[in-house]
Motif scaffolding. Sequence first.
Motif, PDB file in Angstrom:
ATOM      1  N   PHE A  36      45.197  51.711  44.218  1.00 20.95           N
ATOM      2  CA  PHE A  36      44.598  50.807  45.189  1.00 20.95           C
ATOM      3  C   PHE A  36      43.675  51.627  46.084  1.00 20.95           C
ATOM      4  N   ARG A  37      42.812  50.948  46.797  1.00 17.19           N
ATOM      5  CA  ARG A  37      41.965  51.645  47.753  1.00 17.19           C
ATOM      6  C   ARG A  37      41.773  50.783  48.999  1.00 17.19           C
ATOM      7  N   GLN A  38      41.502  51.467  50.080  1.00 17.76           N
ATOM      8  CA  GLN A  38      41.263  50.768  51.343  1.00 17.76           C
ATOM      9  C   GLN A  38      40.112  51.436  52.061  1.00 17.76           C
ATOM     10  N   ALA A  39      39.042  50.692  52.231  1.00 14.25           N
ATOM     11  CA  ALA A  39      37.882  51.176  52.963  1.00 14.25           C
ATOM     12  C   ALA A  39      38.048  50.823  54.442  1.00 14.25           C
ATOM     13  N   PRO A  40      37.357  51.548  55.316  1.00 14.26           N
ATOM     14  CA  PRO A  40      37.480  51.260  56.751  1.00 14.26           C
ATOM     15  C   PRO A  40      37.165  49.806  57.073  1.00 14.26           C
ATOM     16  N   GLY A  41      38.061  49.168  57.800  1.00  9.81           N
ATOM     17  CA  GLY A  41      37.846  47.794  58.211  1.00  9.81           C
ATOM     18  C   GLY A  41      38.091  46.763  57.143  1.00  9.81           C
ATOM     19  N   LYS A  42      38.574  47.193  55.986  1.00 13.66           N
ATOM     20  CA  LYS A  42      38.810  46.260  54.882  1.00 13.66           C
ATOM     21  C   LYS A  42      40.267  46.287  54.463  1.00 13.66           C
ATOM     22  N   THR A  60      39.811  46.275  38.283  1.00 18.56           N
ATOM     23  CA  THR A  60      39.038  45.310  39.025  1.00 18.56           C
ATOM     24  C   THR A  60      37.609  45.341  38.501  1.00 18.56           C
ATOM     25  N   ASP A  61      36.913  44.234  38.598  1.00 16.13           N
ATOM     26  CA  ASP A  61      35.597  44.118  37.966  1.00 16.13           C
ATOM     27  C   ASP A  61      34.615  45.186  38.430  1.00 16.13           C
ATOM     28  N   SER A  62      34.685  45.548  39.683  1.00 13.51           N
ATOM     29  CA  SER A  62      33.678  46.461  40.232  1.00 13.51           C
ATOM     30  C   SER A  62      33.767  47.884  39.683  1.00 13.51           C
ATOM     31  N   VAL A  63      34.882  48.222  39.022  1.00 18.53           N
ATOM     32  CA  VAL A  63      35.022  49.590  38.490  1.00 18.53           C
ATOM     33  C   VAL A  63      35.072  49.623  36.969  1.00 18.53           C
ATOM     34  N   LYS A  64      35.074  48.480  36.335  1.00 19.60           N
ATOM     35  CA  LYS A  64      35.131  48.451  34.867  1.00 19.60           C
ATOM     36  C   LYS A  64      33.949  49.213  34.275  1.00 19.60           C
ATOM     37  N   GLY A  65      34.259  50.053  33.295  1.00 18.98           N
ATOM     38  CA  GLY A  65      33.219  50.852  32.667  1.00 18.98           C
ATOM     39  C   GLY A  65      32.926  52.157  33.380  1.00 18.98           C
ATOM     40  N   ARG A  66      33.458  52.317  34.583  1.00 14.81           N
ATOM     41  CA  ARG A  66      33.215  53.551  35.342  1.00 14.81           C
ATOM     42  C   ARG A  66      34.518  54.334  35.579  1.00 14.81           C
ATOM     43  N   PHE A  67      35.614  53.625  35.799  1.00 18.39           N
ATOM     44  CA  PHE A  67      36.906  54.264  36.079  1.00 18.39           C
ATOM     45  C   PHE A  67      37.826  54.126  34.869  1.00 18.39           C
ATOM     46  N   THR A  68      38.679  55.119  34.688  1.00 17.32           N
ATOM     47  CA  THR A  68      39.674  55.078  33.627  1.00 17.32           C
ATOM     48  C   THR A  68      41.018  55.538  34.172  1.00 17.32           C
ATOM     49  N   ILE A  69      42.021  54.700  34.002  1.00 20.60           N
ATOM     50  CA  ILE A  69      43.371  55.067  34.398  1.00 20.60           C
ATOM     51  C   ILE A  69      44.128  55.541  33.166  1.00 20.60           C
ATOM     52  N   TYR A  94      45.161  55.046  47.017  1.00 23.63           N
ATOM     53  CA  TYR A  94      46.618  55.139  47.002  1.00 23.63           C
ATOM     54  C   TYR A  94      47.134  54.885  45.593  1.00 23.63           C
ATOM     55  N   CYS A  95      48.139  55.647  45.199  1.00 26.40           N
ATOM     56  CA  CYS A  95      48.838  55.301  43.971  1.00 26.40           C
ATOM     57  C   CYS A  95      50.135  54.594  44.332  1.00 26.40           C
ATOM     58  N   ALA A  96      50.599  53.766  43.419  1.00 26.68           N
ATOM     59  CA  ALA A  96      51.795  52.971  43.669  1.00 26.68           C
ATOM     60  C   ALA A  96      52.563  52.783  42.374  1.00 26.68           C
ATOM     61  N   ALA A  97      53.870  52.614  42.510  1.00 28.90           N
ATOM     62  CA  ALA A  97      54.749  52.443  41.355  1.00 28.90           C
ATOM     63  C   ALA A  97      55.502  51.127  41.444  1.00 28.90           C
ATOM     64  N   GLU A  98      55.625  50.468  40.317  1.00 25.58           N
ATOM     65  CA  GLU A  98      56.328  49.177  40.247  1.00 25.58           C
ATOM     66  C   GLU A  98      57.489  49.319  39.270  1.00 25.58           C
ATOM     67  N   ARG A  99      58.699  49.105  39.736  1.00 21.41           N
ATOM     68  CA  ARG A  99      59.907  49.405  38.965  1.00 21.41           C
ATOM     69  C   ARG A  99      60.086  48.535  37.734  1.00 21.41           C
ATOM     70  N   GLY A 100      59.512  47.339  37.771  1.00 22.50           N
ATOM     71  CA  GLY A 100      59.711  46.433  36.648  1.00 22.50           C
ATOM     72  C   GLY A 100      58.881  46.774  35.422  1.00 22.50           C
ATOM     73  N   GLY A 101      57.930  47.706  35.562  1.00 22.77           N
ATOM     74  CA  GLY A 101      57.124  48.112  34.418  1.00 22.77           C
ATOM     75  C   GLY A 101      55.948  47.209  34.121  1.00 22.77           C
ATOM     76  N   ILE A 102      55.726  46.207  34.990  1.00 24.45           N
ATOM     77  CA  ILE A 102      54.660  45.232  34.755  1.00 24.45           C
ATOM     78  C   ILE A 102      53.547  45.473  35.769  1.00 24.45           C
ATOM     79  N   VAL A 103      52.339  45.602  35.282  1.00 24.15           N
ATOM     80  CA  VAL A 103      51.209  45.822  36.174  1.00 24.15           C
ATOM     81  C   VAL A 103      50.904  44.552  36.961  1.00 24.15           C
ATOM     82  N   ALA A 104      50.682  44.717  38.241  1.00 18.12           N
ATOM     83  CA  ALA A 104      50.305  43.607  39.107  1.00 18.12           C
ATOM     84  C   ALA A 104      49.133  44.021  39.972  1.00 18.12           C
ATOM     85  N   THR A 105      48.331  43.042  40.346  1.00 18.30           N
ATOM     86  CA  THR A 105      47.190  43.331  41.205  1.00 18.30           C
ATOM     87  C   THR A 105      47.518  43.174  42.683  1.00 18.30           C
TER      88      THR A 105
END
Length: 123
Positions: A36-42, A60-69, A94-105
């Motif tokens: 995840f990311r957080q810009a100032p004021g957002k 997220t659409d704005s990083v598709k084709g540019r970022f790779t996880i 920020y990185c985050a972990a979800e115990r259920g193994g399912i990706v969520a936005t």
Amino acid sequence: VQLQASGGGLVQAGGSLRLSCAASGRAFSSYAMGWFRQAPGKEREFVAGISWSGARTYYTDSVKGRFTISRDNAKNTVYLQMNSLKPEDTAVYYCAAERGGIVATSATVYDYWGQGTLVTVSS
């Protein structure tokens, strides 16, 4: 579970950075991971996610084709390769972990969070 994000810094537009998130604990390989990311004021926003096995990735659409996880379960680490960076990518990541193994936005779904690493992209 403790998460330690690293790899942020200052880069010119068009450049690249690779973020890393190292996790403690044996259960890492069963967790879905997100960036995840957080810009100032957002608000904090979802950037990318990966399932526990690495078989499924989401962006997220704005990083598709540019970022790779990606993830290396043997090293308890998840990565975010960021290419063609833009000034609007400037944020604390920020990185985050979800115990259920399912990706969520939604950030509310995630159980553990790293401390954040600052990415600044200059124009």
